[in-house]
Scaffold this active site. Structure first.
Site, PDB file in Angstrom:
ATOM      1  CG  ASP A 109      -2.074  -0.937   1.128  1.00 46.43           C
ATOM      2  OD1 ASP A 109      -2.150  -1.668   0.127  1.00 46.43           O
ATOM      3  OD2 ASP A 109      -2.918  -0.948   2.049  1.00 46.43           O
ATOM      4  CG  HIS A 257       2.147  -0.042   4.705  1.00 44.68           C
ATOM      5  ND1 HIS A 257       1.684  -1.098   5.461  1.00 44.68           N
ATOM      6  CD2 HIS A 257       1.061   0.717   4.382  1.00 44.68           C
ATOM      7  CE1 HIS A 257       0.372  -0.974   5.601  1.00 44.68           C
ATOM      8  NE2 HIS A 257      -0.029   0.112   4.958  1.00 44.68           N
TER       9      HIS A 257
END
Length: 286
Positions: A109, A257
């Protein structure tokens, strides 16, 4: 200039051949990508908006789900919560864990850039590992070269919405706009069509899944994630690596991430470890 122009204006056979070869190359190159024509007509977006039957969707549950996983796993190490969610939300194209095979789906993400996406992409390229990057509008707008590199190197781009608004906290029409505005931008700027959406913060309702389904998306959550997004509170190299190793399971959808320095450092060793144990890394195929 079209081929017939070249043929009759120059009578140069070699130029005709070169043009044809160029056309073949372009077709072959684009066949493996999710390309679209530049300049998406407004009517195309309106057609998608008109597909959403809000009245029918409102009959579904609007209960807010903040996605997380309990400790219980089956004999293969797959989280029970993810398996149950697959069954519960399959009708509205919600997916939480992949097929029961030694396959890993690596997803990232990206809401903002922290300097570690480039080394992560370098590692993925070096190891021949594909990944899916869920990007927001702000990320794409501010990092066009990185976004283009992801596409060029065979990774997939997922829709992480226009302004990262929590789906349960906004109207169904606002969810539609959050998804379509980024879709339109990606189509116009990169000629790219997205297939998967990940709700901000992993928060969703059955209704939001149905809206995304109506827009042609499958909502992708995850079967493993760890505390890697706080840049001021990162695990040590060894702790992060052990967490990734111990969570291997068939069909694992890993959420990581790119803002994490530790992720950029441990990624290569984790990929090597997983492959040595018979796992392969693939793009989503749901």
């Amino acid at each position: 200039m079209i081929v017939s122009d070249i043929l009759f204006d120059t009578h140069t056979i070699s130029e005709v051949i070169n043009v044809k070869l160029l056309l073949v190359f372009v077709l072959l190159f684009c066949s493996g990508c999710h390309w679209m024509e530049k300049g998406v007509p407004v009517s195309s977006m309106n057609d998608k908006r008109n597909r959403v039957n809000y009245e029918e969707i409102k009959k579904l549950s609007d209960q807010k789900i903040a996605w997380g996983l309990g400790p219980n796993k089956n004999e293969y190490g797959q989280p029970i919560d993810a398996l149950n969610a697959n069954d519960r939300y399959r009708a509205v194209d919600g997916y939480f864990v992949g097929k029961n095979a030694n396959v890993i789906y690596l997803t990232f993400d990206n809401g903002y850039e922290n300097g570690y996406t480039t080394p992560i992409l370098d590692t993925l390229k070096e190891t021949g590992t594909p990944a899916l990057f869920f990007l927001t509008y702000d990320y794409v707008k501010d990092n066009q070269q990185l976004t283009q590199r992801m596409i060029h190197e065979g990774h997939e781009i997922g829709n992480h919405t226009y302004k990262h608004k929590n789906f349960p906290d906004i109207s169904l029409k606002e969810i539609t706009e959050e998804v379509l505005k980024l879709e339109e931008y990606m189509a116009n700027e990169f000629h790219y069509a997205m297939r998967y959406v990940r709700p901000p913060k992993g928060e969703f309702t059955e209704q939001s899944l149905a809206v995304c389904q109506s827009l042609g998306y499958r909502t992708m959550l995850w079967s493993y994630a760890y505390y890697d997004y706080n840049v001021n509170d990162q695990y040590s190299y060894q702790t992060a690596l052990e967490k990734l190793k111990k969570s291997l399971h068939p069909g694992a959808i890993y959420l990581l991430h790119c803002v994490s320095k530790t992720n950029s450092e441990v990624l290569k060793e984790f990929i090597t470890y997983a492959k040595e144990r018979g796992y392969s890394f693939e793009l989503l195929d749901f």
